[in-house]
Motif scaffolding. Sequence first.
Motif, PDB file in Angstrom:
ATOM      1  N   ARG A 446      53.690 -88.354  26.592  1.00  0.00           N
ATOM      2  CA  ARG A 446      54.429 -88.682  27.823  1.00  0.00           C
ATOM      3  C   ARG A 446      53.742 -89.816  28.583  1.00  0.00           C
ATOM      4  O   ARG A 446      53.862 -89.942  29.796  1.00  0.00           O
ATOM      5  CB  ARG A 446      54.563 -87.449  28.720  1.00  0.00           C
ATOM      6  CG  ARG A 446      55.310 -86.311  28.058  1.00  0.00           C
ATOM      7  CD  ARG A 446      55.435 -85.110  28.949  1.00  0.00           C
ATOM      8  NE  ARG A 446      56.095 -84.002  28.262  1.00  0.00           N
ATOM      9  CZ  ARG A 446      56.295 -82.796  28.799  1.00  0.00           C
ATOM     10  NH1 ARG A 446      55.882 -82.551  30.034  1.00  0.00           N
ATOM     11  NH2 ARG A 446      56.899 -81.858  28.105  1.00  0.00           N
ATOM     12  N   ASP A 447      53.051 -90.644  27.829  1.00  0.00           N
ATOM     13  CA  ASP A 447      52.346 -91.800  28.386  1.00  0.00           C
ATOM     14  C   ASP A 447      53.145 -93.042  28.020  1.00  0.00           C
ATOM     15  O   ASP A 447      53.331 -93.341  26.839  1.00  0.00           O
ATOM     16  CB  ASP A 447      50.935 -91.876  27.792  1.00  0.00           C
ATOM     17  CG  ASP A 447      50.115 -93.030  28.352  1.00  0.00           C
ATOM     18  OD1 ASP A 447      50.709 -94.020  28.819  1.00  0.00           O
ATOM     19  OD2 ASP A 447      48.880 -92.943  28.312  1.00  0.00           O
ATOM     20  N   PRO A 448      53.636 -93.790  29.011  1.00  0.00           N
ATOM     21  CA  PRO A 448      54.479 -94.953  28.682  1.00  0.00           C
ATOM     22  C   PRO A 448      53.749 -95.989  27.817  1.00  0.00           C
ATOM     23  O   PRO A 448      54.367 -96.637  26.978  1.00  0.00           O
ATOM     24  CB  PRO A 448      54.848 -95.532  30.052  1.00  0.00           C
ATOM     25  CG  PRO A 448      53.893 -94.929  31.021  1.00  0.00           C
ATOM     26  CD  PRO A 448      53.513 -93.604  30.469  1.00  0.00           C
ATOM     27  N   ALA A 449      52.437 -96.144  27.998  1.00  0.00           N
ATOM     28  CA  ALA A 449      51.695 -97.125  27.190  1.00  0.00           C
ATOM     29  C   ALA A 449      51.659 -96.697  25.727  1.00  0.00           C
ATOM     30  O   ALA A 449      51.836 -97.516  24.811  1.00  0.00           O
ATOM     31  CB  ALA A 449      50.277 -97.285  27.732  1.00  0.00           C
ATOM     32  N   VAL A 450      51.450 -95.413  25.474  1.00  0.00           N
ATOM     33  CA  VAL A 450      51.416 -94.902  24.102  1.00  0.00           C
ATOM     34  C   VAL A 450      52.802 -94.982  23.476  1.00  0.00           C
ATOM     35  O   VAL A 450      52.973 -95.423  22.326  1.00  0.00           O
ATOM     36  CB  VAL A 450      50.874 -93.460  24.079  1.00  0.00           C
ATOM     37  CG1 VAL A 450      51.005 -92.857  22.681  1.00  0.00           C
ATOM     38  CG2 VAL A 450      49.428 -93.426  24.542  1.00  0.00           C
ATOM     39  N   ARG A 472      62.363 -92.129  30.504  1.00  0.00           N
ATOM     40  CA  ARG A 472      61.958 -91.061  31.440  1.00  0.00           C
ATOM     41  C   ARG A 472      60.604 -91.357  32.077  1.00  0.00           C
ATOM     42  O   ARG A 472      60.341 -90.916  33.202  1.00  0.00           O
ATOM     43  CB  ARG A 472      61.894 -89.720  30.720  1.00  0.00           C
ATOM     44  CG  ARG A 472      63.242 -89.131  30.360  1.00  0.00           C
ATOM     45  CD  ARG A 472      63.119 -87.666  29.965  1.00  0.00           C
ATOM     46  NE  ARG A 472      62.274 -87.494  28.782  1.00  0.00           N
ATOM     47  CZ  ARG A 472      62.734 -87.505  27.529  1.00  0.00           C
ATOM     48  NH1 ARG A 472      64.043 -87.700  27.305  1.00  0.00           N
ATOM     49  NH2 ARG A 472      61.918 -87.357  26.512  1.00  0.00           N
ATOM     50  N   THR A 473      59.746 -92.090  31.373  1.00  0.00           N
ATOM     51  CA  THR A 473      58.370 -92.255  31.862  1.00  0.00           C
ATOM     52  C   THR A 473      58.104 -93.604  32.504  1.00  0.00           C
ATOM     53  O   THR A 473      57.177 -93.733  33.307  1.00  0.00           O
ATOM     54  CB  THR A 473      57.378 -92.058  30.698  1.00  0.00           C
ATOM     55  OG1 THR A 473      57.694 -92.974  29.643  1.00  0.00           O
ATOM     56  CG2 THR A 473      57.450 -90.633  30.156  1.00  0.00           C
ATOM     57  N   LEU A 474      58.887 -94.627  32.149  1.00  0.00           N
ATOM     58  CA  LEU A 474      58.656 -95.942  32.737  1.00  0.00           C
ATOM     59  C   LEU A 474      59.140 -95.971  34.192  1.00  0.00           C
ATOM     60  O   LEU A 474      60.262 -95.528  34.489  1.00  0.00           O
ATOM     61  CB  LEU A 474      59.385 -97.025  31.940  1.00  0.00           C
ATOM     62  CG  LEU A 474      58.767 -97.430  30.591  1.00  0.00           C
ATOM     63  CD1 LEU A 474      59.741 -98.310  29.807  1.00  0.00           C
ATOM     64  CD2 LEU A 474      57.438 -98.155  30.785  1.00  0.00           C
ATOM     65  N   ASP A 478      59.341-101.227  36.445  1.00  0.00           N
ATOM     66  CA  ASP A 478      58.625-101.768  35.277  1.00  0.00           C
ATOM     67  C   ASP A 478      59.578-102.657  34.471  1.00  0.00           C
ATOM     68  O   ASP A 478      60.654-102.217  34.054  1.00  0.00           O
ATOM     69  CB  ASP A 478      58.120-100.620  34.403  1.00  0.00           C
ATOM     70  CG  ASP A 478      57.100-101.079  33.364  1.00  0.00           C
ATOM     71  OD1 ASP A 478      57.367-102.109  32.701  1.00  0.00           O
ATOM     72  OD2 ASP A 478      56.068-100.424  33.203  1.00  0.00           O
ATOM     73  N   PRO A 479      59.219-103.939  34.227  1.00  0.00           N
ATOM     74  CA  PRO A 479      60.131-104.848  33.502  1.00  0.00           C
ATOM     75  C   PRO A 479      60.414-104.387  32.068  1.00  0.00           C
ATOM     76  O   PRO A 479      61.426-104.786  31.484  1.00  0.00           O
ATOM     77  CB  PRO A 479      59.383-106.186  33.523  1.00  0.00           C
ATOM     78  CG  PRO A 479      57.950-105.845  33.804  1.00  0.00           C
ATOM     79  CD  PRO A 479      57.976-104.608  34.658  1.00  0.00           C
ATOM     80  N   ALA A 482      63.912-102.553  31.412  1.00  0.00           N
ATOM     81  CA  ALA A 482      65.145-103.304  31.147  1.00  0.00           C
ATOM     82  C   ALA A 482      65.287-103.587  29.660  1.00  0.00           C
ATOM     83  O   ALA A 482      66.395-103.508  29.091  1.00  0.00           O
ATOM     84  CB  ALA A 482      65.147-104.596  31.946  1.00  0.00           C
ATOM     85  N   ALA A 483      64.173-103.910  28.993  1.00  0.00           N
ATOM     86  CA  ALA A 483      64.224-104.195  27.558  1.00  0.00           C
ATOM     87  C   ALA A 483      64.618-102.943  26.774  1.00  0.00           C
ATOM     88  O   ALA A 483      65.421-103.011  25.825  1.00  0.00           O
ATOM     89  CB  ALA A 483      62.869-104.706  27.080  1.00  0.00           C
ATOM     90  N   VAL A 484      64.064-101.797  27.168  1.00  0.00           N
ATOM     91  CA  VAL A 484      64.388-100.545  26.479  1.00  0.00           C
ATOM     92  C   VAL A 484      65.848-100.184  26.702  1.00  0.00           C
ATOM     93  O   VAL A 484      66.565 -99.778  25.777  1.00  0.00           O
ATOM     94  CB  VAL A 484      63.458 -99.414  26.969  1.00  0.00           C
ATOM     95  CG1 VAL A 484      63.887 -98.076  26.371  1.00  0.00           C
ATOM     96  CG2 VAL A 484      62.021 -99.720  26.614  1.00  0.00           C
ATOM     97  N   THR A 485      66.336-100.345  27.947  1.00  0.00           N
ATOM     98  CA  THR A 485      67.730-100.006  28.261  1.00  0.00           C
ATOM     99  C   THR A 485      68.686-100.880  27.460  1.00  0.00           C
ATOM    100  O   THR A 485      69.663-100.391  26.872  1.00  0.00           O
ATOM    101  CB  THR A 485      67.976-100.223  29.770  1.00  0.00           C
ATOM    102  OG1 THR A 485      67.100 -99.385  30.528  1.00  0.00           O
ATOM    103  CG2 THR A 485      69.420 -99.902  30.116  1.00  0.00           C
TER     104      THR A 485
END
Length: 492
Positions: A446-450, A472-474, A478-479, A482-485
């Motif tokens: 549940r770590d956005p970096a990981v 859920r975690t970003l 956080d820019p 948008a890329a994930v969406t």
Amino acid sequence: MNVAETPEPELLRDPESYARLLAHVRAAVLAGVPGPRSPRSVVSASWDRSLAAHVDPDAGEAPFVYDGDALAALREAHPLAPVLPVLRQMLVSIADDAEHVMIVTDADGLILWREGAAGQLVRGDRVGLTEGTRWSEAAIGTNAMGTALATGEPVQIHSAEHLVRRYHTWTCAAAPVRDPETGALLGSIDVSGPLRTVHPAMISLVTATAQLAEGQLRAQLAVRDERLRRVNMPHLAALRGRPGALLSAAGRVLAAESCTLPSTVDIRRGGGTVALPDGRLATVEPLAEGYLLRLSAAPGTHRARLRLEYLSDGTHSTTVDGREIPVTLRHAEILTLLALHPNGLSAERLALQLYGETGNPVTVRAEIHRLRSQLGASVVQTRPYRLAADVDADFLRARTALRSGTPDGVLRDFRGPLLPESEAPAIREERETLTAQVRQVALNSRDPAVLWSFWETACGADDFAVLDALLRTLPPADPRRAAVTAHRARLA
């Protein structure tokens, strides 16, 4: 490249006029006055060498050196004798049709064989273009055979580019032939004929023929190497795992045991003690064919460092002692399996893991032999097959990080699937298991970096669970969100 370096267009439009131009160029150079143009650089350099050897431009003549039994003995012993049928097949019929003569010389420019159109053979006799005469630059000045041997490159010499006047009615092209084992010049292959027979394909023809001859010599060398290995392998086996190697007569390493060696060892005739480039000393013993090298296995002997970077969406990387070695996918698969089984694998087990039930141990043994030749016998050892180097592999580091439960450590090494192009059963199973474990670690963190690190690999790019976990975690600002969406919308 200027016009003087590429005379072919003018040569082909009007060979006789071009020959007259070359005669004026030659006369001006010899007189030391300005001429209508400069000679080609290859010709100019050859003229300089020839004049320095005191070749007479106006009265030079090819010296007759050998005939009869002496010439026959030289032919029989020459390394190009076994490939003469190939040369005949390539060139003699063409020479006959085009009024050319095919010539083969030794490394000193001595004509060993000459074949071709009967009329041209007679014409060649008149100017000493015959077996037993020497055509080095030092003997007869600039000519295709001698200049090819002097420069080590294919060359075409036309008319008055020959330094000696009596050869101005000839055009010729020649290419050098090298020993595939030592790289030394063996001789040259030449096609010569009257001016009217000049053709732009002449130099390509002799070059291709020389390459074919070298290919034939290379194939014959491989047969000799295999015979030497087969006959002398008991000598290597008698070392019982102590470091040593089988060498060819020229010092090439044909097989090695428990040591890393350069591809060629500088040996003296009769053997004795030799020093390797890294300072190690070895004893070389002559065998019936080749040599047996014994290397001291003193305490503290260097242990190779093998680094495998195989977790990647791109190409894999293999290094030995910091030097990158290009290995095939099959060899990367073998190194992976041996790294995963540090106690070693038999040929049968390795064949099963590489090919499944259809695997053949003979195929595995051949691949191991090639791999040992490439990486060194001190890296890959036998009985059983195992790695004898200090191994640093990203997939082993990832396994260790998984056991320790540190998500950051896992994703630090996991940059993509294990050898993604591999279809070997054991590699495929390891790849799927490792990917599933890393994916679960990322989701559980549940770590956005990981999660982001895993999503950036080919394994996580189109994984809806990973995308949803990132959303859920970003944080909303956080820019990366948008890329994930956008990516998830494209997949939906």
